[in-house]
Design an enzyme around this catalytic site. Structure first.
Site, PDB file in Angstrom:
ATOM      1  N   TYR A 216       0.806  -1.230   0.000  1.00 43.84           N
ATOM      2  CA  TYR A 216       0.000   0.000   0.000  1.00 43.84           C
ATOM      3  C   TYR A 216       0.835   1.274   0.000  1.00 43.84           C
ATOM      4  O   TYR A 216       0.413   2.282  -0.555  1.00 43.84           O
ATOM      5  CB  TYR A 216      -0.935   0.000   1.211  1.00 43.84           C
ATOM      6  CG  TYR A 216      -2.052  -0.982   1.061  1.00 43.84           C
ATOM      7  CD1 TYR A 216      -3.219  -0.622   0.395  1.00 43.84           C
ATOM      8  CD2 TYR A 216      -1.942  -2.281   1.544  1.00 43.84           C
ATOM      9  CE1 TYR A 216      -4.248  -1.520   0.218  1.00 43.84           C
ATOM     10  CE2 TYR A 216      -2.963  -3.195   1.371  1.00 43.84           C
ATOM     11  CZ  TYR A 216      -4.111  -2.815   0.709  1.00 43.84           C
ATOM     12  OH  TYR A 216      -5.125  -3.706   0.526  1.00 43.84           O
ATOM     13  N   ILE A 217       1.985   1.243   0.639  1.00 43.33           N
ATOM     14  CA  ILE A 217       2.806   2.448   0.700  1.00 43.33           C
ATOM     15  C   ILE A 217       3.988   2.342  -0.251  1.00 43.33           C
ATOM     16  O   ILE A 217       4.266   3.271  -1.010  1.00 43.33           O
ATOM     17  CB  ILE A 217       3.294   2.688   2.156  1.00 43.33           C
ATOM     18  CG1 ILE A 217       2.104   3.042   3.041  1.00 43.33           C
ATOM     19  CG2 ILE A 217       4.371   3.761   2.209  1.00 43.33           C
ATOM     20  CD1 ILE A 217       1.364   4.318   2.651  1.00 43.33           C
TER      21      ILE A 217
ATOM     22  N   ARG B 131       2.147   8.418   6.613  1.00 46.17           N
ATOM     23  CA  ARG B 131       0.944   8.894   7.308  1.00 46.17           C
ATOM     24  C   ARG B 131      -0.218   9.104   6.344  1.00 46.17           C
ATOM     25  O   ARG B 131      -1.157   9.850   6.633  1.00 46.17           O
ATOM     26  CB  ARG B 131       1.252  10.212   8.023  1.00 46.17           C
ATOM     27  CG  ARG B 131       2.333  10.042   9.084  1.00 46.17           C
ATOM     28  CD  ARG B 131       3.232  11.254   9.102  1.00 46.17           C
ATOM     29  NE  ARG B 131       2.856  12.183  10.143  1.00 46.17           N
ATOM     30  CZ  ARG B 131       3.248  13.452  10.178  1.00 46.17           C
ATOM     31  NH1 ARG B 131       4.008  13.919   9.219  1.00 46.17           N
ATOM     32  NH2 ARG B 131       2.874  14.240  11.154  1.00 46.17           N
TER      33      ARG B 131
ATOM     34  N   LYS C 146       4.035   9.181  15.057  1.00 45.18           N
ATOM     35  CA  LYS C 146       3.219   8.312  14.200  1.00 45.18           C
ATOM     36  C   LYS C 146       2.175   7.552  15.019  1.00 45.18           C
ATOM     37  O   LYS C 146       1.003   7.457  14.643  1.00 45.18           O
ATOM     38  CB  LYS C 146       4.140   7.357  13.436  1.00 45.18           C
ATOM     39  CG  LYS C 146       3.482   6.124  12.860  1.00 45.18           C
ATOM     40  CD  LYS C 146       2.646   6.434  11.631  1.00 45.18           C
ATOM     41  CE  LYS C 146       1.633   5.335  11.383  1.00 45.18           C
ATOM     42  NZ  LYS C 146       1.290   5.087  10.048  1.00 45.18           N
TER      43      LYS C 146
ATOM     44  N   ASN D 201      -2.374   8.018  15.171  1.00 43.83           N
ATOM     45  CA  ASN D 201      -3.401   6.992  14.998  1.00 43.83           C
ATOM     46  C   ASN D 201      -4.145   6.716  16.305  1.00 43.83           C
ATOM     47  O   ASN D 201      -5.320   6.359  16.291  1.00 43.83           O
ATOM     48  CB  ASN D 201      -2.801   5.724  14.401  1.00 43.83           C
ATOM     49  CG  ASN D 201      -2.658   5.850  12.885  1.00 43.83           C
ATOM     50  OD1 ASN D 201      -3.204   6.778  12.285  1.00 43.83           O
ATOM     51  ND2 ASN D 201      -1.933   4.941  12.272  1.00 43.83           N
TER      52      ASN D 201
ATOM     53  N   HIS E 172     -21.114  23.259  18.025  1.00 42.78           N
ATOM     54  CA  HIS E 172     -20.279  24.023  18.953  1.00 42.78           C
ATOM     55  C   HIS E 172     -18.906  24.188  18.312  1.00 42.78           C
ATOM     56  O   HIS E 172     -18.370  23.227  17.755  1.00 42.78           O
ATOM     57  CB  HIS E 172     -20.172  23.269  20.286  1.00 42.78           C
ATOM     58  CG  HIS E 172     -19.449  24.040  21.338  1.00 42.78           C
ATOM     59  ND1 HIS E 172     -18.077  24.207  21.313  1.00 42.78           N
ATOM     60  CD2 HIS E 172     -19.896  24.701  22.430  1.00 42.78           C
ATOM     61  CE1 HIS E 172     -17.719  24.949  22.345  1.00 42.78           C
ATOM     62  NE2 HIS E 172     -18.803  25.262  23.042  1.00 42.78           N
TER      63      HIS E 172
ATOM     64  N   CYS F  45      -3.918  -0.151  10.623  1.00 48.42           N
ATOM     65  CA  CYS F  45      -3.174   0.876  11.372  1.00 48.42           C
ATOM     66  C   CYS F  45      -3.778   1.192  12.728  1.00 48.42           C
ATOM     67  O   CYS F  45      -3.121   1.069  13.753  1.00 48.42           O
ATOM     68  CB  CYS F  45      -3.104   2.150  10.544  1.00 48.42           C
ATOM     69  SG  CYS F  45      -2.528   1.828   8.891  1.00 48.42           S
TER      70      CYS F  45
ATOM     71  N   LYS G  30     -22.402   2.200   9.194  1.00 49.23           N
ATOM     72  CA  LYS G  30     -21.455   3.315   9.015  1.00 49.23           C
ATOM     73  C   LYS G  30     -22.134   4.680   8.980  1.00 49.23           C
ATOM     74  O   LYS G  30     -21.506   5.659   8.577  1.00 49.23           O
ATOM     75  CB  LYS G  30     -20.694   3.114   7.694  1.00 49.23           C
ATOM     76  CG  LYS G  30     -19.860   1.850   7.643  1.00 49.23           C
ATOM     77  CD  LYS G  30     -18.540   2.011   8.362  1.00 49.23           C
ATOM     78  CE  LYS G  30     -17.802   0.704   8.410  1.00 49.23           C
ATOM     79  NZ  LYS G  30     -16.402   0.847   8.770  1.00 49.23           N
TER      80      LYS G  30
END
Ligand code: SAJ
Length: 458
Positions: free
Chosen positions: A26-27, A165, A217, A221, A255, A271, A418
């Site tokens: 993914y990275i 990140r 890091k 998270n 608020h 993560c 969700k």
């Protein structure tokens, strides 16, 4: 003439440095393509041979906006490989392999083996950048142990910790735009990493120590996990009190200093489910026992089971013997194909273990967690007693989706895991809207409209 560390930094600045990225996930993959598009010659190394074969065919294993354009732009400057000897020609090595959770701590075995590979193949002076998430103190320990033999840090090799990140679903954009943190012990290492990232990053770059970068890091998270836990707790409090959490959160968020997140069936992904654990376990080892961080994890991990109880309760009240649940979306969140640590898994498995038939429809993944796969939304909804929105995919926000939903028999329960749908719209279709923090919805329908066949028997 032998190259010095200063000369290595210069090759990074001129973009003539040859870069190897270890880990094409993914990275690592988007990062490789960004660097190659910026002019570096990049070797994308991975131990997974079938992944490498896919990449060699130009077939991208992940769906991320902008990634295929980058692949095209990178052209011949990007070479995927499974052959470790291809690393020998590289000047800078970027480690972007996973650090999964194991026994309450971090499994660093992939990072160790990547660093071992570097130690074996690299010729001084070389640079190493670690992007993988590390628990506090790990960077120094790992660099010393694996590369100490390669010479002196700052002279024979440069090393920096630069945790990724970027958010899945927005990877390319966030890799380019997000601020970056560089943790390094010496100026040359910091400069090397800064030049490398500056080649494509428009974000602010902060230089600090590796220890601070490691904690930063994990804290980021943890911040998100704790905030989602608070939203989940508000939802459960509202369920207990019989008020709508959706209304409460909407009004409270007006608020200027309140910004509650969205509660739901739980927190998934690779993560948020592990970084707070790494942070908490490091703190424990150092003599402080965290309070908020650990209890947030416990609450978030319980959310799928809370949702499962509501779903089973709704099903048992249908009373007609049929029990079929259509699960729409099983990935850990909407818009991605990643199902790691998805909160939908315990729900599906819990339903199956109680003899409920589960039909899964997810346009983004083949995974079903043991449920039956439906090829279309229509097929999934056909005969469903309850519909669970497990992931808020963009495909479930379209007019066509709402049209399919409106064809369900009146009184069918829609459990929105969700908060992706508008409850009023769902109810206007004659369906029963339920979610965490929205149990009052079910109860009010029950008391007001007891004449409806399916609902009255709930
Ligand atoms: N979720 C909620 N309610 C919300 C927001 C999210 O229940 O209001 C759930 C999602 O459905 C999902 C989980 O939380 O199951 C995590 O999703 P996410 O979108 O919050 O985060 P990730 O895991 O995709 O990416 C995070 C990001 N971290 C932060 O925002 C602080 C990303 O920037 C990091 O790069 C990434 O973790 C990582 O790799 O560490």
């Amino acid at each position: 003439m032998e190259m010095t560390a200063e000369a290595l930094v210069e090759t990074v600045e001129r973009r003539t440095a040859r870069v190897a990225v270890l880990g094409q996930g993914y990275i690592g993959l988007p990062l490789s393509l960004l660097l190659a598009s910026s002019g570096y010659s990049v070797v994308g190394y991975d131990v997974n041979k079938s992944l490498v074969r896919r990449l060699e065919r130009g077939d991208l294993p992940i769906e991320e906006k902008g990634l295929s354009d980058l692949l095209e732009e990178a052209g011949e400057r990007y070479t995927p490989t499974g052959d470790p000897s291809a690393l020998e020609e590289s000047d800078v090595f970027i480690v972007a392999v996973p650090t999964p959770r194991s026994n309450g701590g971090a499994d660093l075995s992939y990072v160790w083996s990547a660093l071992r590979e570097v130690a074996e193949r690299a010729r001084p002076p070389f640079g190493v950048v670690v992007e993988s998430t590390l628990p506090p103190g790990a960077f120094r320990r790992m660099i010393d142990r694996s590369l100490g033999g390669a010479g002196l840090l700052g002279r024979d090799f440069l090393a920096a910790y630069c945790p990724e990140r970027a958010m899945p679903g927005r990877l390319v954009r966030e890799l380019v735009e997000n601020p970056r943190v560089i943790g390094a012990y010496d100026g040359k290492s910091a400069r090397m990493a800064e030049l490398l990232y500056r080649s494509f990053s428009k974000g602010d770059i902060t230089i600090t120590t590796p220890e601070v970068a490691e904690v930063v890091k994990l804290v980021e998270n943890t911040f998100r996990d704790v905030n989602i836990a608070l939203a989940n707790e508000v939802a459960r409090i509202c369920d207990a009190l019989g008020v709508s959490a959706r209304e409460v959160i909407e009004i409270a968020n007006k608020h200027p200093r309140v910004n509650l997140l969205i509660p739901g069936i739980g927190v998934g992904g690779s993560c948020l489910t592990k970084d707070p654990v790494f942070l908490a376990s490091s703190a424990e080892e150092a003599g402080y026992s965290p309070k908020v961080v650990e209890s947030s994890r416990v609450l978030n991990e319980d959310m799928p089971f809370y949702a499962l109880r509501i779903i089973l309760d709704s099903l048992s009240r249908t009373g007609n013997g049929r029990k079929r649940v259509a699960v729409l979306g099983v990935t850990y969140k909407g818009g991605v194909g990643d199902h790691r640590e998805s909160p939908v898994e315990p729900i599906v498995r819990g339903l199956l273990s109680r003899g409920v038939e589960v039909v899964v429809y997810d346009p983004r993944t083949e995974e079903t967690f043991g449920g039956k796969r439906a090829e279309s939304l229509e097929e999934a909804l056909n005969g469903a007693d309850l519909v669970l929105i497990g992931a808020d995919h963009p495909e479930f926000k379209t007019r066509e989706f709402r049209r399919e939903l409106s064809r369900l028999p009146r009184g069918t329960v829609v459990f929105d895991g969700k908060w992706a749908l508008d409850p009023r719209e769902v109810e206007a279709m004659g369906l029963v809207y339920v979610s965490v923090g929205m149990i009052e919805r079910l109860n009010s329908v029950l008391s007001r409209e007891s004449e409806r066949v399916q609902i009255s028997s709930l």
